[in-house]
Write a protein that holds these residues in place. Sequence first.
Motif, PDB file in Angstrom:
ATOM      1  N   MET A   1       0.814  -1.212   0.000  1.00  0.00           N
ATOM      2  CA  MET A   1       0.000   0.000   0.000  1.00  0.00           C
ATOM      3  C   MET A   1       0.850   1.265   0.000  1.00  0.00           C
ATOM      4  O   MET A   1       0.385   2.328  -0.423  1.00  0.00           O
ATOM      5  N   LEU A   2       2.081   1.156   0.482  1.00  0.00           N
ATOM      6  CA  LEU A   2       2.945   2.337   0.552  1.00  0.00           C
ATOM      7  C   LEU A   2       3.496   2.718  -0.816  1.00  0.00           C
ATOM      8  O   LEU A   2       3.433   3.885  -1.226  1.00  0.00           O
ATOM      9  N   GLN A   3       4.036   1.750  -1.530  1.00  0.00           N
ATOM     10  CA  GLN A   3       4.765   2.062  -2.755  1.00  0.00           C
ATOM     11  C   GLN A   3       3.915   2.629  -3.885  1.00  0.00           C
ATOM     12  O   GLN A   3       4.387   3.479  -4.640  1.00  0.00           O
ATOM     13  N   PRO A   4       2.657   2.218  -4.051  1.00  0.00           N
ATOM     14  CA  PRO A   4       1.870   2.848  -5.125  1.00  0.00           C
ATOM     15  C   PRO A   4       1.427   4.263  -4.791  1.00  0.00           C
ATOM     16  O   PRO A   4       1.180   5.059  -5.701  1.00  0.00           O
ATOM     17  N   THR A   5       1.297   4.614  -3.504  1.00  0.00           N
ATOM     18  CA  THR A   5       0.663   5.872  -3.133  1.00  0.00           C
ATOM     19  C   THR A   5       1.633   7.042  -3.008  1.00  0.00           C
ATOM     20  O   THR A   5       1.409   8.105  -3.590  1.00  0.00           O
ATOM     21  N   VAL A   6       2.712   6.873  -2.239  1.00  0.00           N
ATOM     22  CA  VAL A   6       3.606   7.998  -1.970  1.00  0.00           C
ATOM     23  C   VAL A   6       4.244   8.562  -3.247  1.00  0.00           C
ATOM     24  O   VAL A   6       4.177   9.775  -3.491  1.00  0.00           O
ATOM     25  N   PRO A   7       4.870   7.738  -4.107  1.00  0.00           N
ATOM     26  CA  PRO A   7       5.443   8.314  -5.336  1.00  0.00           C
ATOM     27  C   PRO A   7       4.388   8.966  -6.226  1.00  0.00           C
ATOM     28  O   PRO A   7       4.662   9.969  -6.896  1.00  0.00           O
ATOM     29  N   ALA A   8       3.171   8.399  -6.227  1.00  0.00           N
ATOM     30  CA  ALA A   8       2.111   8.968  -7.064  1.00  0.00           C
ATOM     31  C   ALA A   8       1.731  10.370  -6.586  1.00  0.00           C
ATOM     32  O   ALA A   8       1.493  11.279  -7.398  1.00  0.00           O
ATOM     33  N   ILE A   9       1.657  10.579  -5.274  1.00  0.00           N
ATOM     34  CA  ILE A   9       1.312  11.905  -4.751  1.00  0.00           C
ATOM     35  C   ILE A   9       2.399  12.915  -5.109  1.00  0.00           C
ATOM     36  O   ILE A   9       2.114  14.027  -5.568  1.00  0.00           O
ATOM     37  N   TYR A  10       3.657  12.547  -4.885  1.00  0.00           N
ATOM     38  CA  TYR A  10       4.752  13.461  -5.219  1.00  0.00           C
ATOM     39  C   TYR A  10       4.670  13.890  -6.688  1.00  0.00           C
ATOM     40  O   TYR A  10       4.812  15.077  -7.011  1.00  0.00           O
ATOM     41  N   ASN A  11       4.447  12.937  -7.578  1.00  0.00           N
ATOM     42  CA  ASN A  11       4.453  13.257  -9.003  1.00  0.00           C
ATOM     43  C   ASN A  11       3.192  13.981  -9.447  1.00  0.00           C
ATOM     44  O   ASN A  11       3.223  14.728 -10.420  1.00  0.00           O
ATOM     45  N   ASP A  12       2.070  13.786  -8.742  1.00  0.00           N
ATOM     46  CA  ASP A  12       0.871  14.552  -9.057  1.00  0.00           C
ATOM     47  C   ASP A  12       0.982  15.984  -8.552  1.00  0.00           C
ATOM     48  O   ASP A  12       0.313  16.885  -9.076  1.00  0.00           O
ATOM     49  N   LEU A  13       1.801  16.217  -7.536  1.00  0.00           N
ATOM     50  CA  LEU A  13       2.041  17.578  -7.054  1.00  0.00           C
ATOM     51  C   LEU A  13       3.031  18.331  -7.943  1.00  0.00           C
ATOM     52  O   LEU A  13       3.023  19.554  -7.982  1.00  0.00           O
ATOM     53  N   ALA A  14       3.879  17.589  -8.645  1.00  0.00           N
ATOM     54  CA  ALA A  14       4.954  18.203  -9.429  1.00  0.00           C
ATOM     55  C   ALA A  14       4.459  18.645 -10.810  1.00  0.00           C
ATOM     56  O   ALA A  14       3.388  18.250 -11.273  1.00  0.00           O
ATOM     57  N   SER A  15       5.275  19.466 -11.443  1.00  0.00           N
ATOM     58  CA  SER A  15       5.059  19.833 -12.838  1.00  0.00           C
ATOM     59  C   SER A  15       6.225  19.285 -13.659  1.00  0.00           C
ATOM     60  O   SER A  15       7.207  18.782 -13.100  1.00  0.00           O
ATOM     61  N   GLU A  16       6.127  19.397 -14.966  1.00  0.00           N
ATOM     62  CA  GLU A  16       7.202  18.877 -15.811  1.00  0.00           C
ATOM     63  C   GLU A  16       8.517  19.614 -15.578  1.00  0.00           C
ATOM     64  O   GLU A  16       9.585  19.065 -15.827  1.00  0.00           O
ATOM     65  N   ARG A  17       8.442  20.825 -15.068  1.00  0.00           N
ATOM     66  CA  ARG A  17       9.658  21.623 -14.909  1.00  0.00           C
ATOM     67  C   ARG A  17      10.386  21.343 -13.596  1.00  0.00           C
ATOM     68  O   ARG A  17      11.536  21.750 -13.445  1.00  0.00           O
ATOM     69  N   ASN A  18       9.708  20.734 -12.625  1.00  0.00           N
ATOM     70  CA  ASN A  18      10.391  20.460 -11.354  1.00  0.00           C
ATOM     71  C   ASN A  18      10.172  19.041 -10.850  1.00  0.00           C
ATOM     72  O   ASN A  18      10.351  18.752  -9.674  1.00  0.00           O
ATOM     73  N   ARG A  19       9.811  18.141 -11.755  1.00  0.00           N
ATOM     74  CA  ARG A  19       9.534  16.765 -11.359  1.00  0.00           C
ATOM     75  C   ARG A  19      10.760  16.079 -10.759  1.00  0.00           C
ATOM     76  O   ARG A  19      10.653  15.274  -9.829  1.00  0.00           O
ATOM     77  N   GLY A  20      11.933  16.389 -11.280  1.00  0.00           N
ATOM     78  CA  GLY A  20      13.146  15.794 -10.746  1.00  0.00           C
ATOM     79  C   GLY A  20      13.375  16.178  -9.297  1.00  0.00           C
ATOM     80  O   GLY A  20      13.762  15.352  -8.463  1.00  0.00           O
TER      81      GLY A  20
END
Length: 442
Positions: free
Chosen positions: A350-369
């Motif tokens: 349950m941890l691995q699908p959720t945390v990275p998904a939230i980070y990347n949904d908060l990010a934009s293409e210019r600061n995803r890294g």
Amino acid sequence: MLLPAERDTNVGGLRQTCAVTGMRTFWTALPTPGRWLLSTVAIQTLGRGMTLPFTIIYLHEVRGFDLGLAGALMSVIAITGLVVTGPGGTLIDRYGARRVLLVGLAAMIAGCALLAFATSPVVAAVALVLMGVNFGVSWPGFNALIATIVDGEVRQQYFGVNFALINLGIGVGGIFGGFFVDVHRPETFTAIFLIDAASSLIPMALLLGPLRHVRTHADPEEGDAPVDGYRAILRRPAVLWLTLLTFLAVFIGYGQMEAGFPAFARQVSGVSTQVIGFAFAVNTAVIVLLQFAVLKLIAGRRRTRVMQLMALIWGVSWVLLGLTGLLPRSLAAAIGVLAFMGVFAFGETMLQPTVPAIYNDLASERNRGRYNAINSAAFQGGAIAGPIAAGLLLGEGRQIWFIVAMVAGPVLICLLALVLERRVPAVANGVQNEVAPAPDAR
């Protein structure tokens, strides 16, 4: 019952709508670059699985380094990775994940090859620094690549399936390595490190071939505002609370898998090393067998609620481990240790699908890294601090306080998830058809 959630994925202008319900539908929903990337995960992690459990044995028993020195050398990978993660995220945003990953993979190949023949601590340290460089950039790099290729519910499922395949590759590699290596035959260790080096050629070939056109960064246009730096990103309440939650989850989770858990199981539960080894096999099996079922279960759910459920499951697992100390050196203790790892693995799904998904949904293409680098730093920080805390508590004979701390951790995670839910946009929390709360931050 969860209704299939229709999501859009867009790569290179190609948009396709999919209902994410099963493995076949998930695979069909993936664009071609996503299929390439996912299809090789288990194979490319086989080499890492062969070396991961045996590196400290190699340094101590094969190369003759003092055990304390060997342990210190092992920490070089994590420390280097933590130092490199921040600059790596910035470089990903500036030059793209593909270029940064190629440099990291080249460092990994050189490091593994050098370690295979390292006969002095200095050479081993250089090799482990090179490997640490790769670990520092691979997490944010591959997560940025994945987030560029897929989005929406497919992205969450991708992170989960990717995690299961990584565990499968490492688990199978560990089993093979256990049968193959022999401390009386140094050449067997040389062979597995060279295999680990060769396995990095697979993702390198993908990045130079089928994935060469995938861009994870957007070129700045005239009039664009400056890209947010780390300080500005961490000022966003959603990011700050998510980072604290990630650190704590890793501190009581992965940070204890190589230190707190085996030490407690041996010293307090009194089980054999064979039982501990089998417990890790149970962990891998549970993740591989249950990950996709869990992905279907959590689809469309608030990710913060999923984290709370994960925390409760982890709390139960630590209680189970604590109870094994009441019946040391018994069959019940051995069963309890195996049950702990099985229940804990269920929470991991349950941890691995959720945390990275939230980070990347908060990010934009210019600061995803940068966003993925913050995620990586929180993970590595927890993985470094966890063993230190376990060593202090268990080394002083405070086994009860160790379990109390491990059970208190999930309670804190639940509280952090409640706070996060009020600050994270609905879409980033996995809720697609709800009006997002007011901007959390700028």
